[in-house]
Design a protein around this motif. Structure first.
Motif, PDB file in Angstrom:
ATOM      1  N   SER A 100       0.821  -1.211   0.000  1.00 21.45           N
ATOM      2  CA  SER A 100       0.000   0.000   0.000  1.00 21.45           C
ATOM      3  C   SER A 100       0.856   1.263   0.000  1.00 21.45           C
ATOM      4  N   TRP A 101       1.984   1.243   0.723  1.00 20.02           N
ATOM      5  CA  TRP A 101       2.796   2.477   0.708  1.00 20.02           C
ATOM      6  C   TRP A 101       3.654   2.579  -0.539  1.00 20.02           C
ATOM      7  N   PHE A 102       3.998   1.445  -1.150  1.00 18.52           N
ATOM      8  CA  PHE A 102       4.632   1.519  -2.467  1.00 18.52           C
ATOM      9  C   PHE A 102       3.676   2.200  -3.457  1.00 18.52           C
ATOM     10  N   LEU A 103       2.404   1.833  -3.374  1.00 19.79           N
ATOM     11  CA  LEU A 103       1.386   2.436  -4.240  1.00 19.79           C
ATOM     12  C   LEU A 103       1.192   3.915  -3.905  1.00 19.79           C
ATOM     13  N   MET A 104       1.245   4.256  -2.624  1.00 14.98           N
ATOM     14  CA  MET A 104       1.121   5.655  -2.218  1.00 14.98           C
ATOM     15  C   MET A 104       2.268   6.499  -2.786  1.00 14.98           C
ATOM     16  N   GLU A 105       3.465   5.947  -2.773  1.00 13.30           N
ATOM     17  CA  GLU A 105       4.607   6.667  -3.352  1.00 13.30           C
ATOM     18  C   GLU A 105       4.386   6.920  -4.837  1.00 13.30           C
ATOM     19  N   GLN A 106       3.872   5.914  -5.543  1.00 13.67           N
ATOM     20  CA  GLN A 106       3.598   6.083  -6.964  1.00 13.67           C
ATOM     21  C   GLN A 106       2.490   7.109  -7.190  1.00 13.67           C
ATOM     22  N   ALA A 107       1.468   7.075  -6.349  1.00 16.14           N
ATOM     23  CA  ALA A 107       0.383   8.054  -6.464  1.00 16.14           C
ATOM     24  C   ALA A 107       0.900   9.471  -6.249  1.00 16.14           C
ATOM     25  N   LYS A 108       1.816   9.633  -5.304  1.00 14.67           N
ATOM     26  CA  LYS A 108       2.398  10.952  -5.048  1.00 14.67           C
ATOM     27  C   LYS A 108       3.227  11.405  -6.239  1.00 14.67           C
ATOM     28  N   HIS A 109       3.984  10.478  -6.814  1.00 11.72           N
ATOM     29  CA  HIS A 109       4.832  10.808  -7.961  1.00 11.72           C
ATOM     30  C   HIS A 109       3.996  11.250  -9.159  1.00 11.72           C
ATOM     31  N   THR A 110       2.857  10.602  -9.370  1.00 10.61           N
ATOM     32  CA  THR A 110       2.021  10.892 -10.539  1.00 10.61           C
ATOM     33  C   THR A 110       0.871  11.841 -10.230  1.00 10.61           C
ATOM     34  N   ASN A 111       0.769  12.233  -8.951  1.00 12.32           N
ATOM     35  CA  ASN A 111      -0.335  13.095  -8.510  1.00 12.32           C
ATOM     36  C   ASN A 111      -1.688  12.478  -8.898  1.00 12.32           C
ATOM     37  N   ASP A 112      -1.827  11.209  -8.575  1.00  8.78           N
ATOM     38  CA  ASP A 112      -3.012  10.435  -8.968  1.00  8.78           C
ATOM     39  C   ASP A 112      -3.859  10.166  -7.725  1.00  8.78           C
ATOM     40  N   ASP A 113      -4.909  10.952  -7.550  1.00  7.70           N
ATOM     41  CA  ASP A 113      -5.729  10.811  -6.354  1.00  7.70           C
ATOM     42  C   ASP A 113      -6.505   9.502  -6.346  1.00  7.70           C
TER      43      ASP A 113
ATOM     44  N   GLU B 122       6.220  -1.822   8.372  1.00  7.16           N
ATOM     45  CA  GLU B 122       5.510  -1.357   7.182  1.00  7.16           C
ATOM     46  C   GLU B 122       4.259  -0.566   7.558  1.00  7.16           C
ATOM     47  N   THR B 123       3.616  -0.948   8.648  1.00  4.58           N
ATOM     48  CA  THR B 123       2.399  -0.261   9.067  1.00  4.58           C
ATOM     49  C   THR B 123       2.705   1.141   9.582  1.00  4.58           C
ATOM     50  N   LEU B 124       3.823   1.296  10.280  1.00  7.00           N
ATOM     51  CA  LEU B 124       4.208   2.633  10.717  1.00  7.00           C
ATOM     52  C   LEU B 124       4.431   3.552   9.511  1.00  7.00           C
ATOM     53  N   ILE B 125       5.135   3.048   8.512  1.00  7.49           N
ATOM     54  CA  ILE B 125       5.368   3.845   7.302  1.00  7.49           C
ATOM     55  C   ILE B 125       4.052   4.173   6.616  1.00  7.49           C
ATOM     56  N   ALA B 126       3.257   3.133   6.343  1.00 16.32           N
ATOM     57  CA  ALA B 126       2.048   3.311   5.542  1.00 16.32           C
ATOM     58  C   ALA B 126       1.034   4.214   6.228  1.00 16.32           C
TER      59      ALA B 126
ATOM     60  N   PHE C 289      -1.202   4.831  13.336  1.00 12.86           N
ATOM     61  CA  PHE C 289       0.234   5.039  13.543  1.00 12.86           C
ATOM     62  C   PHE C 289       0.572   4.973  15.027  1.00 12.86           C
ATOM     63  N   PHE C 290      -0.144   5.698  15.846  1.00 13.33           N
ATOM     64  CA  PHE C 290       0.181   5.716  17.272  1.00 13.33           C
ATOM     65  C   PHE C 290      -0.151   4.390  17.951  1.00 13.33           C
ATOM     66  N   LYS C 291      -1.194   3.729  17.478  1.00 10.97           N
ATOM     67  CA  LYS C 291      -1.548   2.427  18.048  1.00 10.97           C
ATOM     68  C   LYS C 291      -0.443   1.406  17.801  1.00 10.97           C
ATOM     69  N   VAL C 292       0.068   1.384  16.576  1.00  4.29           N
ATOM     70  CA  VAL C 292       1.132   0.430  16.235  1.00  4.29           C
ATOM     71  C   VAL C 292       2.459   0.860  16.850  1.00  4.29           C
ATOM     72  N   LEU C 293       2.710   2.167  16.913  1.00  4.91           N
ATOM     73  CA  LEU C 293       3.930   2.644  17.553  1.00  4.91           C
ATOM     74  C   LEU C 293       3.964   2.216  19.026  1.00  4.91           C
TER      75      LEU C 293
ATOM     76  N   VAL D  22      13.781  -2.313  10.009  1.00  8.57           N
ATOM     77  CA  VAL D  22      13.720  -1.397  11.147  1.00  8.57           C
ATOM     78  C   VAL D  22      14.324  -0.043  10.786  1.00  8.57           C
ATOM     79  N   PRO D  23      15.578   0.013  10.295  1.00  6.17           N
ATOM     80  CA  PRO D  23      16.114   1.342   9.978  1.00  6.17           C
ATOM     81  C   PRO D  23      15.382   2.043   8.835  1.00  6.17           C
ATOM     82  N   ARG D  24      14.941   1.305   7.807  1.00  2.00           N
ATOM     83  CA  ARG D  24      14.188   1.955   6.733  1.00  2.00           C
ATOM     84  C   ARG D  24      12.936   2.614   7.285  1.00  2.00           C
ATOM     85  N   CYS D  25      12.229   1.879   8.129  1.00  2.00           N
ATOM     86  CA  CYS D  25      11.024   2.420   8.751  1.00  2.00           C
ATOM     87  C   CYS D  25      11.333   3.675   9.557  1.00  2.00           C
ATOM     88  N   LEU D  26      12.344   3.608  10.383  1.00  2.00           N
ATOM     89  CA  LEU D  26      12.648   4.725  11.274  1.00  2.00           C
ATOM     90  C   LEU D  26      13.116   5.951  10.496  1.00  2.00           C
TER      91      LEU D  26
END
Length: 402
Positions: free
Chosen positions: A254-267, A318-322, A339-343, A384-388
């Protein structure tokens, strides 16, 4: 949005990132042969000298990415290059079309080859990121060659030069795996950032990955995204593999897709990515003990994998990122709540205040499997480091908005 709460979260994230980066430099790097060891117990003690090729690429990328975000440090650059050099010297099967091994010995002797090409993917990530820091074309050419090899293998344009063939007898059953387009989408995102010369190619490949995910794997009628489907996206509901849902994988997707949506400005794509997340977190969140279950069956049957009800580190990363990315890009409070629940769950159960880094494997009730480990063939200096890093960056963006 509670600014104080965001700042407190960021302070904790920064502390954990420093601990994680230092943990692997101190205990994982192989000063004799090069590369990184990842089979470490709770205290950082090495319990196997066999090396994961995935982790050579992932570690090489992580320390290069740390330099990209926070500025070059000698120890980070050295760690990245050590893994790159080790892969180049020992981890490529030159006699089988430059396919890469899955595991090697401490001194680089090949141990195992696998069908799928994720070793090549992490090799591409590491080389591209290192090129972005140094401008040395050799690393870019390595990344480009691996990127093309993966594309050709995933799309059946060449025969696998290892000669291993598919996992199942294709005359009996064949299908599609979600991991292929989703991981390639992430590789494409990194290469596009590091290699703008080929942006047109990367944009086209990214679009094809997105189309594949939604054409074949995402099943709104089943309220999930399936790991395995038939060649035309058929739901194989009469076998366990066909009902298999990996919530962490879907959330990562889902966050890979979000990155692509941001890149293409595709709501529209952004909304679809959020739907992938919503379904995955609903399927995966353990309502009794908290945390994200490893595997679930989309029809409620018993999952075949014994470890299905364990809690692993990486789905929570992945959930923290997404969740934070979705809050940042949509403003919907439910994602900040997640985010805060998983954190809070990660602080309570995964982080180890005594020895540093995060436990890899918890039982369903949140207690670490014993003896506890900080790394293995699949866990090292990556999730872990990628997420952080990404969470720290997004928190800075959110705080700056106030």
């Amino acid at each position: 949005m509670d600014l104080t709460k965001l700042k407190e979260a960021q302070a904790w994230v920064k502390k954990e990132l420093e601990i994680s980066a230092d943990f692997w430099l101190k205990y994982g790097m192989d000063k004799e042969h090069g590369g990184v060891y990842t089979c470490l117990d709770r205290t950082g003690r090495l319990f196997s000298t066999d090396k994961s090729v995935w982790m050579q690429g992932r570690c090489g990328w992580t320390y290069a990415y740390l330099c990209h975000v926070y500025g070059k440090r000698d120890e980070w650059m050295e760690a990245s290059k050590s893994c790159l050099d080790f892969m180049e010297q020992y981890c490529i099967n030159r006699e089988a079309g430059d396919r890469m091994y899955f595991t090697v010995t401490a001194d680089g002797k090949p141990l195992r080859q696998r069908r799928y090409c994720f070793s090549e993917g992490f090799y591409a990530l590491a080389n591209a990121e290192y090129y972005g820091l140094t401008g040395e074309r050799e690393y870019l050419e390595r990344a480009r060659r691996a990127y093309e090899l993966i594309w050709n293998l995933n799309n059946g344009l060449i025969k696998d030069p290892t000669g291993m063939g598919p996992k199942t007898i294709p005359e009996t059953r064949t299908g599609r795996a979600l991991a292929d387009p989703m991981i390639y989408l992430n590789i494409t995102s990194v290469l596009r950032r590091c290699d703008p010369e080929q942006q047109e190619l990367y944009d086209q490949r990214a679009k094809e990955c997105v189309d594949t995910i939604f054409k074949y794997h995402h099943k709104p009628e089943l309220k999930c995204t399936l790991e395995t489907v038939g060649p035309n996206g058929e739901f194989m509901g009469d076998i366990s593999a066909g009902r298999f849902v990996n919530p962490g994988h879907d959330i990562e997707c889902s966050w890979f897709l979000m990155e692509q949506a941001k890149h293409t400005n595709d709501d529209a794509l952004r909304r679809k990515a959020m739907e992938v997340f919503d379904m995955a977190i609903e399927n995966g969140w353990d309502k009794e003990y908290g945390g994200i279950l490893y595997f679930v069956d989309c029809k409620g049957f018993p999952p075949e994998a014994y470890e299905h009800d364990m809690k692993l580190w990486w789905p929570h990363n992945e959930t923290l990122i997404a969740s934070l990315m979705m809050y940042r890009d949509s403003g919907e409070e439910k994602y900040l709540d997640w985010f805060f629940k998983v954190l809070d769950y990660c602080k309570t159960y995964f982080a180890d205040d005594q020895y540093g880094e995060w436990y890899g494997y918890l039982r369903r009730d949140g207690k670490p499997t014993m003896p506890a480990c900080k790394g293995c063939t699949f866990k090292g200096p990556f999730h872990v480091p990628r997420c952080l890093i990404m969470v720290d960056t997004m928190l800075s963006e959110l705080i700056a908005r106030q």
